[in-house]
Design a protein around this motif. Structure first.
Motif, PDB file in Angstrom:
ATOM      1  N   PHE A  69       6.845   7.342  -2.498  1.00  0.00           N
ATOM      2  CA  PHE A  69       7.846   8.396  -2.441  1.00  0.00           C
ATOM      3  C   PHE A  69       8.905   8.150  -3.521  1.00  0.00           C
ATOM      4  N   GLU A  70       9.552   9.225  -3.941  1.00  0.00           N
ATOM      5  CA  GLU A  70      10.560   9.123  -4.993  1.00  0.00           C
ATOM      6  C   GLU A  70      11.535   7.984  -4.693  1.00  0.00           C
ATOM      7  N   VAL A  75      15.700   9.892   0.001  1.00  0.00           N
ATOM      8  CA  VAL A  75      14.305  10.308   0.178  1.00  0.00           C
ATOM      9  C   VAL A  75      13.584   9.307   1.076  1.00  0.00           C
ATOM     10  N   TRP A  76      13.791   8.019   0.819  1.00  0.00           N
ATOM     11  CA  TRP A  76      13.155   6.992   1.652  1.00  0.00           C
ATOM     12  C   TRP A  76      13.598   7.132   3.105  1.00  0.00           C
ATOM     13  N   GLU A  77      14.885   7.380   3.315  1.00  0.00           N
ATOM     14  CA  GLU A  77      15.402   7.509   4.686  1.00  0.00           C
ATOM     15  C   GLU A  77      14.779   8.700   5.408  1.00  0.00           C
ATOM     16  N   GLN A  78      14.514   9.749   4.684  1.00  0.00           N
ATOM     17  CA  GLN A  78      13.945  10.947   5.296  1.00  0.00           C
ATOM     18  C   GLN A  78      12.438  10.850   5.485  1.00  0.00           C
ATOM     19  N   PRO A  82       8.913   8.636   9.374  1.00  0.00           N
ATOM     20  CA  PRO A  82       8.064   9.678   9.965  1.00  0.00           C
ATOM     21  C   PRO A  82       6.641   9.676   9.402  1.00  0.00           C
ATOM     22  N   PHE A  83       6.535   9.419   8.097  1.00  0.00           N
ATOM     23  CA  PHE A  83       5.211   9.346   7.476  1.00  0.00           C
ATOM     24  C   PHE A  83       4.376   8.235   8.095  1.00  0.00           C
ATOM     25  N   MET A 129      15.689  -2.385   4.392  1.00  0.00           N
ATOM     26  CA  MET A 129      15.688  -2.157   5.845  1.00  0.00           C
ATOM     27  C   MET A 129      14.604  -1.158   6.246  1.00  0.00           C
ATOM     28  N   ILE A 130      14.364  -0.182   5.378  1.00  0.00           N
ATOM     29  CA  ILE A 130      13.302   0.784   5.650  1.00  0.00           C
ATOM     30  C   ILE A 130      11.943   0.099   5.592  1.00  0.00           C
TER      31      ILE A 130
END
Length: 311
Positions: A69-70, A75-78, A82-83, A129-130
């Motif tokens: 992902f970008e 973007v990572w947080e969104q 979920p992915f 953290m993600i």
């Protein structure tokens, strides 16, 4: 069927090539997939849409996640959690093994000078953290015996088809344009890089090795303790140019980040460049007897690939 979610790019392309040694049944999933092998099945899908993932995984024995992902925090947080929730559920629904291609962002900053698979996990950055949460999601399912999975982890990488790494953007591309290489952090600190074809070969092998499952593996990475400065010199030598360097202090990176979005993401990761960064892949090497490509050879192949693309 072996399926790559996020086909294309620095890892997806060489991974598809390597998987052809194990099966003719390869499914490439991305927004606009292109064949790597003649027999590849192309599955166009927008992986931002989690509703598309179950059908993309259906019929798969092994699912590889190499999506990128970008590289922007919001973007990572969104997108990432979920992915991965959708991917994990789809793998459970269809009894598919999950192979997640990962980075080192979740490791505690104190272990960056010598990272191994058992190093403490305590992400020091928001993007880390993600990645830590994804690691924990996968390993929780493994511990509950509800998912067969493994994590193939890589250091920062370089190699053909790798357009977005700091080494490519700040060093190779600039030197090719006749500009100075750019650097940040302490260029006299050791920084090991993983060669993308090595990472792809190892990931395919791990996915097709039954007893490699339910573990974390570091893919083969050079044991040569080169500093960032030495990497820049090797690249300049291969390009036959002077290794002139422009050092970017933190304040300048932040200022440039106003105009160049990718640079805005670097400051929180600076801890990796202010100390030695050694990625130990001894576990893989001892298990499979495969070692990493020498940096000099890897750089030569990368530069030859770039020159051939420009012809």
């Amino acid at each position: 069927m072996q399926t790559i979610l996020g086909a294309g790019g620095a890892i997806g392309i060489p991974l598809a090539k390597e998987l052809s040694h194990y099966t003719p049944h390869i499914r490439l999933v991305s927004r606009k997939p292109e064949k790597v092998n003649d027999s590849d099945e192309l599955y166009p899908a927008d992986l931002h849409d989690t509703n598309s993932i179950d059908s993309a995984v259906a019929g798969s024995d092994i699912v590889y996640v190499t999506v990128g992902f970008e590289y922007r925090l919001h973007v990572w947080e969104q997108r990432w959690v979920p992915f991965m929730q959708a991917v994990i559920q789809a793998c459970k629904n269809h009894n598919a093994k999950l192979v997640f291609f990962d980075n080192v962002y979740m490791y505690d900053s104190s272990v960056i000078p010598h990272m191994v698979e058992t190093s403490p996990i305590n992400a020091p950055s928001k993007k880390g953290m993600i990645r830590q949460r994804i690691h924990e999601m996968i390993m929780k399912e493994v511990e509950n015996n509800s998912l067969n999975a493994l994590i193939a982890r890589s250091a920062d990488f370089y190699g053909p088809d790798n357009k977005n790494s700091a080494l490519r953007i700040m060093v190779v591309d600039n030197l090719l344009k006749g500009k100075k290489a750019q650097s940040f952090g302490n260029v006299n600190k050791i920084h090991t890089f993983t060669y993308t074809p090595d990472a792809a070969k190892a990931t395919a092998l791990l996915g097709n090795t039954p007893d490699a499952v339910n573990q974390v593996w570091h893919v083969p990475t050079t044991k040569e303790r080169l500093t960032t400065l030495q990497w820049i010199h090797l690249i300049a030598e291969e390009l036959q140019v002077k290794p002139d360097i422009q050092h970017l202090p933190l304040w300048m990176i932040k200022m440039l980040g106003i105009f160049i979005p990718s640079l805005k993401e670097f400051p929180e990761m600076m801890y990796q460049y202010e100390q030695d960064y050694m990625f130990d892949s001894s576990k893989f090497e001892q298990r499979f007897g495969i070692t990493a490509t020498a940096p000099k050879q890897g750089i030569r192949t990368m530069i030859e690939s770039l020159k051939s693309q420009s012809l």
